[in-house]
Scaffold this motif. Structure first.
Motif, PDB file in Angstrom:
ATOM      1  N   THR A 212      75.251  74.201  37.022  1.00  0.00           N
ATOM      2  CA  THR A 212      76.246  75.271  36.885  1.00  0.00           C
ATOM      3  C   THR A 212      77.618  74.651  36.653  1.00  0.00           C
ATOM      4  O   THR A 212      78.052  73.791  37.406  1.00  0.00           O
ATOM      5  N   ALA A 213      78.298  75.097  35.614  1.00  0.00           N
ATOM      6  CA  ALA A 213      79.574  74.505  35.220  1.00  0.00           C
ATOM      7  C   ALA A 213      80.739  75.175  35.931  1.00  0.00           C
ATOM      8  O   ALA A 213      80.617  76.275  36.479  1.00  0.00           O
ATOM      9  N   GLN A 214      81.882  74.501  35.926  1.00  0.00           N
ATOM     10  CA  GLN A 214      83.099  75.113  36.437  1.00  0.00           C
ATOM     11  C   GLN A 214      83.375  76.396  35.660  1.00  0.00           C
ATOM     12  O   GLN A 214      83.264  76.443  34.437  1.00  0.00           O
ATOM     13  N   GLY A 215      83.715  77.458  36.377  1.00  0.00           N
ATOM     14  CA  GLY A 215      83.929  78.748  35.749  1.00  0.00           C
ATOM     15  C   GLY A 215      82.694  79.618  35.698  1.00  0.00           C
ATOM     16  O   GLY A 215      82.768  80.779  35.280  1.00  0.00           O
ATOM     17  N   SER A 216      81.541  79.087  36.120  1.00  0.00           N
ATOM     18  CA  SER A 216      80.331  79.909  36.187  1.00  0.00           C
ATOM     19  C   SER A 216      80.469  80.917  37.328  1.00  0.00           C
ATOM     20  O   SER A 216      81.236  80.708  38.272  1.00  0.00           O
TER      21      SER A 216
ATOM     22  N   CYS B  73      65.162  86.082  40.216  1.00  0.00           N
ATOM     23  CA  CYS B  73      63.880  86.767  40.385  1.00  0.00           C
ATOM     24  C   CYS B  73      62.817  85.730  40.718  1.00  0.00           C
ATOM     25  O   CYS B  73      62.815  84.628  40.173  1.00  0.00           O
ATOM     26  N   GLN B  74      61.944  86.078  41.651  1.00  0.00           N
ATOM     27  CA  GLN B  74      60.829  85.201  41.994  1.00  0.00           C
ATOM     28  C   GLN B  74      59.771  85.264  40.901  1.00  0.00           C
ATOM     29  O   GLN B  74      59.613  86.280  40.222  1.00  0.00           O
ATOM     30  N   THR B  75      59.043  84.159  40.710  1.00  0.00           N
ATOM     31  CA  THR B  75      57.915  84.109  39.784  1.00  0.00           C
ATOM     32  C   THR B  75      56.694  83.593  40.535  1.00  0.00           C
ATOM     33  O   THR B  75      56.771  83.279  41.726  1.00  0.00           O
ATOM     34  N   GLU B  76      55.579  83.477  39.831  1.00  0.00           N
ATOM     35  CA  GLU B  76      54.367  82.981  40.472  1.00  0.00           C
ATOM     36  C   GLU B  76      54.455  81.494  40.791  1.00  0.00           C
ATOM     37  O   GLU B  76      53.702  80.982  41.631  1.00  0.00           O
ATOM     38  N   ASN B  77      55.408  80.791  40.163  1.00  0.00           N
ATOM     39  CA  ASN B  77      55.527  79.341  40.342  1.00  0.00           C
ATOM     40  C   ASN B  77      56.832  78.906  40.985  1.00  0.00           C
ATOM     41  O   ASN B  77      57.042  77.722  41.201  1.00  0.00           O
ATOM     42  N   GLY B  78      57.723  79.840  41.268  1.00  0.00           N
ATOM     43  CA  GLY B  78      59.040  79.496  41.792  1.00  0.00           C
ATOM     44  C   GLY B  78      59.989  80.658  41.597  1.00  0.00           C
ATOM     45  O   GLY B  78      59.741  81.754  42.073  1.00  0.00           O
ATOM     46  N   PHE B  79      61.074  80.422  40.841  1.00  0.00           N
ATOM     47  CA  PHE B  79      62.013  81.507  40.585  1.00  0.00           C
ATOM     48  C   PHE B  79      62.857  81.183  39.361  1.00  0.00           C
ATOM     49  O   PHE B  79      62.944  80.033  38.919  1.00  0.00           O
ATOM     50  N   ILE B  80      63.468  82.226  38.802  1.00  0.00           N
ATOM     51  CA  ILE B  80      64.381  82.094  37.670  1.00  0.00           C
ATOM     52  C   ILE B  80      65.766  82.530  38.120  1.00  0.00           C
ATOM     53  O   ILE B  80      65.916  83.551  38.798  1.00  0.00           O
ATOM     54  N   MET B  81      66.762  81.764  37.735  1.00  0.00           N
ATOM     55  CA  MET B  81      68.145  82.082  38.066  1.00  0.00           C
ATOM     56  C   MET B  81      68.919  82.353  36.784  1.00  0.00           C
ATOM     57  O   MET B  81      68.735  81.681  35.768  1.00  0.00           O
ATOM     58  N   ILE B  82      69.780  83.357  36.840  1.00  0.00           N
ATOM     59  CA  ILE B  82      70.599  83.764  35.706  1.00  0.00           C
ATOM     60  C   ILE B  82      72.043  83.836  36.177  1.00  0.00           C
ATOM     61  O   ILE B  82      72.309  84.174  37.331  1.00  0.00           O
ATOM     62  N   TRP B  83      73.004  83.493  35.293  1.00  0.00           N
ATOM     63  CA  TRP B  83      74.407  83.565  35.694  1.00  0.00           C
ATOM     64  C   TRP B  83      75.307  83.563  34.459  1.00  0.00           C
ATOM     65  O   TRP B  83      74.868  83.262  33.347  1.00  0.00           O
ATOM     66  N   TYR B  84      76.573  83.939  34.688  1.00  0.00           N
ATOM     67  CA  TYR B  84      77.583  83.819  33.642  1.00  0.00           C
ATOM     68  C   TYR B  84      78.048  82.371  33.569  1.00  0.00           C
ATOM     69  O   TYR B  84      78.429  81.773  34.576  1.00  0.00           O
TER      70      TYR B  84
END
Length: 395
Positions: A34-38, A44-55
């Motif tokens: 994650t960069a400065q300014g993010s 969301c959880q998945t069957e193998n872990g999770f996915i992260m979303i951000w600006y």
């Protein structure tokens, strides 16, 4: 600077976790890029872990997936100069099963401060490519649309959103000009189903929640009555049961508190956490259902008397959930993480983070992998960015 308060009773658990990691675990997982300014992550959880979303800055929404193999390189989902970027109304990412994902974000639609649309896209290759974005609301009115939640609906993906098409005067008055709640569906090609109004008068800017239960999709949102009572309302979108009020909190407030429910389901077990403040007494409650959300037990209060809210929760196992929320601290805010046993009501604190209590910290989010709880939030300021932490946990 981020500080962490670790409860005395948690030291033994940390020592055990350290020994566990030394005996074969590779140690604390890496952090995402994650960069400065993010800002304003979601998970969301998945069957193998999770996915992260951000600006990533102001013009990009990116994603990265965590599995046992580590983080995938962050990938841009969409770029635009006209996002409606809001601390409470986050971009949503949803795992619909297999490699199918749904994503939503907000886009300015007019000159007004709150003229913005929901945009939704689908992926069938786990985010490598996306369908053309579509607007699920068919009103073509410039105004507020947002606070999306996704769920499974047959072979399609269901979604709910708050819709201000009847607030033509720009106000939040009672009756026909109130905020409404709508549902629709979208298939993997990005084709929309019919939009259906669920409630013609809801709280104007509180996040919604949705889960898949053994009897169908269950949604939760903050309702609004004509006397300004704002309770949490429960609705099965497949009509499995008539809508009902989760609990009569008795909170009468003339404005939106920007504090929605968080909900998690595991088969017949459903947990929900929410903020309320009857008689100016702010609190965070959790309640449990063992019949797939048809009924819930009495609320259990979790906070220490200075709750801000912004809850999240997840099931740690079949008997316990982890609930997070913000409390006022001595100098800023504290992000409290508490383990709650569904059957006994017993609680114990897992962690307490010192983070900003302002809106800039967004809605902190949780995820779970074997041996760790993952936490992410936004630290505002000139050098601000998305922060994350891994907390050792063994059930």
């Amino acid at each position: 600077m981020i500080t962490i308060k670790r409860p005395v009773g948690h030291i033994t658990a940390l020592l055990f976790a350290g020994l566990f990691m030394a005996c074969g675990n590779l140690g604390t997982p890496a952090s995402p890029d994650t960069a400065q300014g993010s800002a304003y992550p979601n998970i969301c959880q998945t069957e193998n872990g999770f996915i992260m979303i951000w600006y990533e800055g102001d013009n990009h929404i990116v994603m990265s997936e965590y599995t046992a193999e580590g983080w995938t390189p962050k990938d841009t989902i969409v770029s635009n100069e006209h996002f409606f970027k809001n601390w409470a109304d986050l971009p949503q990412i949803y795992h619909a099963g297999g490699d199918t994902l749904a994503v939503s974000w907000l886009m300015m639609s007019g000159e007004g401060t709150y003229d913005y649309d929901v945009q939704v896209a689908m992926s069938i290759d786990r985010g490598k490519t996306w369908s053309e974005p579509v607007v699920p609301h068919q009103d073509s009115i410039k105004g507020e649309h947002g606070f999306v939640s996704f769920y499974n609906f047959g072979k399609e993906t269901g979604l709910i959103w708050l819709d201000a098409r009847n607030m033509m005067d720009g106000g939040h008055d009672n009756g026909s000009s109130a905020m409404r709640l709508y549902v629709s569906t979208i298939n993997t090609k990005g084709d929309l189903g019919l939009e259906v109004m669920v409630d013609n008068m809801v709280c104007e800017c509180c996040p919604t929640a949705a889960v898949n239960t053994s009897v169908g999709p269950l949604i939760a949102y903050r309702d609004r009555s004509h006397d300004e009572t704002r309770n949490i309302q429960m609705v099965f979108t497949n009509g499995a049961q008539v809508p009902y009020t989760l609990h009569d909190d008795g909170w009468v407030v003339p404005g939106c508190p920007v504090n929605g429910p968080a909900m998690s389901a595991a088969g017949n077990n459903v947990a929900i956490a929410w903020y309320t403040a009857p008689d100016n007494n702010p609190q965070v409650n959790v309640a449990f259902s063992n019949d797939a959300g048809r009924t819930f037990g009495k609320p259990l209060r979790l906070d220490e008397g200075s709750a801000i809210g912004r809850t999240d929760l997840l099931w740690l196992d079949k008997e316990t959930v982890l609930v997070s929320w913000l409390e006022e601290g001595d100098e800023s805010g504290n992000l409290e993480l508490m383990i709650v046993h569904a059957s006994s009501g017993k609680t114990n604190t897992l962690e307490s983070f010192s983070i900003s209590s302002g809106r800039g910290s967004g809605y902190p989010k949780l995820a779970l992998i074997e041996g760790f709880v993952f936490v992410t939030w936004t630290e505002p300021g000139e050098d601000g960015k998305v922060f994350t932490d891994w907390i050792p946990y063994k059930s």
